[in-house]
Design a protein around this motif. Sequence first.
Motif, PDB file in Angstrom:
ATOM      1  N   ALA A  44      -4.520   5.449  -1.589  1.00  0.00           N
ATOM      2  CA  ALA A  44      -4.421   4.664  -3.096  1.00  0.00           C
ATOM      3  C   ALA A  44      -5.533   4.395  -3.392  1.00  0.00           C
ATOM      4  O   ALA A  44      -5.953   4.484  -4.538  1.00  0.00           O
ATOM      5  N   PHE A  91     -10.444   6.047 -11.659  1.00  0.00           N
ATOM      6  CA  PHE A  91     -10.417   4.883 -12.372  1.00  0.00           C
ATOM      7  C   PHE A  91     -11.848   4.046 -12.208  1.00  0.00           C
ATOM      8  O   PHE A  91     -12.063   2.894 -12.646  1.00  0.00           O
ATOM      9  N   GLU A 116       0.205  -5.598   2.192  1.00  0.00           N
ATOM     10  CA  GLU A 116      -0.834  -4.638   2.118  1.00  0.00           C
ATOM     11  C   GLU A 116      -0.581  -3.352   1.305  1.00  0.00           C
ATOM     12  O   GLU A 116      -1.095  -2.960   0.410  1.00  0.00           O
ATOM     13  N   LEU A 117       0.753  -2.913   1.494  1.00  0.00           N
ATOM     14  CA  LEU A 117       1.176  -1.740   0.647  1.00  0.00           C
ATOM     15  C   LEU A 117       1.505  -2.060  -0.789  1.00  0.00           C
ATOM     16  O   LEU A 117       1.176  -1.307  -1.622  1.00  0.00           O
ATOM     17  N   ALA A 129      -2.102  -2.519  -2.135  1.00  0.00           N
ATOM     18  CA  ALA A 129      -2.879  -1.120  -2.213  1.00  0.00           C
ATOM     19  C   ALA A 129      -2.341  -0.091  -2.942  1.00  0.00           C
ATOM     20  O   ALA A 129      -2.917   0.542  -3.714  1.00  0.00           O
ATOM     21  N   VAL A 130      -0.957   0.419  -2.821  1.00  0.00           N
ATOM     22  CA  VAL A 130      -0.596   1.613  -3.292  1.00  0.00           C
ATOM     23  C   VAL A 130      -0.237   1.324  -4.771  1.00  0.00           C
ATOM     24  O   VAL A 130      -0.337   2.215  -5.481  1.00  0.00           O
ATOM     25  N   ALA A 186      -2.076  -0.573  -6.797  1.00  0.00           N
ATOM     26  CA  ALA A 186      -3.284  -0.742  -7.356  1.00  0.00           C
ATOM     27  C   ALA A 186      -3.798   0.361  -8.319  1.00  0.00           C
ATOM     28  O   ALA A 186      -4.149   0.302  -9.609  1.00  0.00           O
ATOM     29  N   PRO A 187      -3.665   1.484  -8.035  1.00  0.00           N
ATOM     30  CA  PRO A 187      -3.999   2.658  -8.859  1.00  0.00           C
ATOM     31  C   PRO A 187      -3.088   2.866 -10.259  1.00  0.00           C
ATOM     32  O   PRO A 187      -3.639   3.038 -11.368  1.00  0.00           O
ATOM     33  N   PHE A 188      -1.775   2.788  -9.934  1.00  0.00           N
ATOM     34  CA  PHE A 188      -0.717   2.922 -11.176  1.00  0.00           C
ATOM     35  C   PHE A 188      -1.046   1.535 -11.931  1.00  0.00           C
ATOM     36  O   PHE A 188      -0.878   1.675 -13.313  1.00  0.00           O
ATOM     37  N   THR A 232      -3.831  -0.398 -12.582  1.00  0.00           N
ATOM     38  CA  THR A 232      -5.122  -0.135 -13.265  1.00  0.00           C
ATOM     39  C   THR A 232      -4.732   0.946 -14.359  1.00  0.00           C
ATOM     40  O   THR A 232      -5.155   0.792 -15.475  1.00  0.00           O
ATOM     41  N   ALA A 233      -4.007   2.010 -14.247  1.00  0.00           N
ATOM     42  CA  ALA A 233      -3.797   3.049 -15.082  1.00  0.00           C
ATOM     43  C   ALA A 233      -3.039   2.159 -16.283  1.00  0.00           C
ATOM     44  O   ALA A 233      -3.434   2.618 -17.451  1.00  0.00           O
ATOM     45  N   ARG A 252      -9.824  -7.331   0.541  1.00  0.00           N
ATOM     46  CA  ARG A 252      -8.750  -8.225   1.489  1.00  0.00           C
ATOM     47  C   ARG A 252      -7.772  -9.142   0.544  1.00  0.00           C
ATOM     48  O   ARG A 252      -7.097 -10.039   1.131  1.00  0.00           O
TER      49      ARG A 252
END
Lengths: 146, 665
Positions: free
Chosen positions: A96, A104, B299-300, B303-304, B306-308, B310-311, B447
């Motif tokens: 990820a 980004f 954590e998942l 972290a997982v 996050a990119p979505f 941000t989009a 963190r």
Amino acid sequence: MSDGTKIIFGAVLGALYVGTAILQFIWAIFGPLADLEVLLISGDVFSGFVLLVIGAVLLTGARKFSTDTGEGMSFIYVGIFLSVLFGLVALCSLGAGALEATFFAEEGEEVWSVMDVATPLLYLAVIGVSGFLAWGREFLRRFSLA
Amino acid sequence: MTKTIRVALTGNPNVGKTTLFNALTGSRQHVGNWPGVTVEKKTGRVSHNGYDIEIVDLPGTYSLTAYSVDEIVARDFILKEKPDVVVQVVDATNLERNLYLTTQLAELGVPIVIALNMADAAEARGDTIDREKLSALLEIPVVRTVGTRGDGIGALLDAAIRVVKSSSHHERTVDYGSEVEAMITSLTDALAIDRSLSVQYPRRWLAVKLLEGDESVLTLVGEGPASARVQNLLSSIDAGEYEASMADKRYETIAAILLQVRSAGASEGASASDMLDRVITDRYLGIPIFLALMWGAFELTFAVGAPFATAIEVGTAWLAEFATSSIGPAWLGSLIGDGVISGVGAVLVFLPNIFILFLILALLEDSGYLARAAFIMDRPLHALGLPGKAFIPMLIGFGCNVPAIMASRSIEGERDRLISILVNPFMSCSARLPVYILFAGTFFGTRAGGVMFFLYVLGIVVAIVSAKLFRSTILKGESSPFIMEMPPYRIPTAMTSLLHMWSRGSLYLRKAGTIILLGALLVWVLASFPYGVEYGSEASLVGSIGHLVEPLVAPIGFDWKIAVALIFGFLAKEVVIGSLGVLYGTGEETLSATILADPGFSPAIALSLMVFVLLYTPCVAVVGVIKKETQSWKWTGFSVVYGLIVAWILAFVIGRLAPFFLGGA
């Protein structure tokens, strides 16, 4: 495979997990340890705690084998399962992070690096996976006996 | 003409009643594999062979001697509402315990059909059950069902209709032995003079319940003419001994029946469930494993997602800027861009994280792990004077505190239940998640997952410490023992877990379109007036409100904008983020970038704010359900004020200590 192999596997992998956990805690308390970055050690106490838990489960399994084979096997199987599970968690986080950095990342932002986010949970899980490949089928078969 | 019949679904907790209810009615009620999922009755309808069938799903109960609120709901429905037929859902893998309730229902003389559920699991382990013989011995129709696959649904409805059509219902009794039977006869004779009671309930059943010390039946009889004679008879016996002897006789009867109808499969060593339980419920490693899994979950989630996230954030910021600059007149552009898109968008950004967390919780629940988590927490909770069962509502609170507080109905003992309700708002519900993700992600980088883990653990610790405080001061007493059947571990199916995720996550979406939108619009109006004032400035109405409250939160380090966000967070905790989105009017920048650039924020203040949001006054929906469940404004007010005080103190202390851990932040 013999019980002896399982005991050695559990003891060695457990010791590796506990060892890396201790190094993480030392890093967190006393600051960065020289030359240990190559082992992906960091000062993150939370992942250090997870390493310690997995190590403790595996070492308990190796210890219990001498008094109760069933009990010892349970701890080693579950230890291997936890090793693989948290390896996957670390891998997903890594993937990820890479995805976000690729699409980004903004100008001026620190460049994303695998070494910054990878943890010992990743490479120790590779050893866990080998245990899973060896004994995982036997463990999964037992689900039908639930 | 269509005939209408009413069917009650009853049975022990966790035998698949709700799954069967969903299969029968086509509903999508939440199914869980721990007791307390169904705490009030739910109804659905189905048409079958010319009958309009109303099906009522009752909370699980082990016996008709009710102790907890949900058990009373189940019993009262069967006794007072008198459904046309009672379908008892029986777990085929655990017949001994399940048939105990059958013996009690049979004594009541209600028309019964048994749904032999989870038959596939029993067959998979090699058990064979002679259903026809079981049916003949119990004098009750027995239908094989597998609720998860919908097997046996038609046959079950056929059997229910046949039982309703048949008029030959009679009480079927257990022989309790000469001494107890003599006492039952004496009590039955004594009760004969209470005609109104005799019309409503079978007298033998009343006598049996009196010997079992059933409080509600004692009260019923105590109000009538048979009271003195009944009391006289009961005072002549050792009640505890009679109760134990009757339970033994019931189990003896069940064992005798099972000997004739069931043959158990041969065991091939320990099952995976047994092996997992040895480790996961281990005295020393159980809690550390639970904490490690929680860390993995957060954590998942962070972290997982996050990119979505941000989009969505980048898209929302662009859309808000576009709306503000392109739509005319200016006030309308500002309303849509600064108000609706920035406010609601700031919350929608976290949708991926919310869905990921719900998926993980669904996987943990469907696998059978969360039931173990309640079990392993029993020991520390009991040591603090709390029932382990209180941890189940606490775990449900990770999703939403409203159903979690309702789940407290499964807790026996009024004081235990009240404590469980009062501490539940400290469990970090999904509405707080956007706040954590925004501030942890902005100020704590890699963190962030660890910070979220810390906040969830802090919520549990504050709940447990508060419970201990209440138990030793205002709600003194002994906690009741915790008995819970462990469901076997299962490999969760993708479809079931995704459905669970969607049913919870869609509520969040609905909230975004209603209460969060309302909150964002309200803040926008207050930020835009009086007319002519600079949007969101200190001179606006929202600025005035913020400055009014600022002195109360300034010692923690919060400014007037945070004060405003916290006030509107009372509507729903997500509105904290929505309000900040509106107040900061983010424009081209993302909200996290704007906050990071604000000198009023620092990692220590961000941590204090997350702690405050975790612990302060629950949202309006939770306050409503606390009032409903406690039936008291006093306890509702106490919950609100106590939460505020705890939040203020801990946010202050953590804000002061944080620089030492964060390197002078």
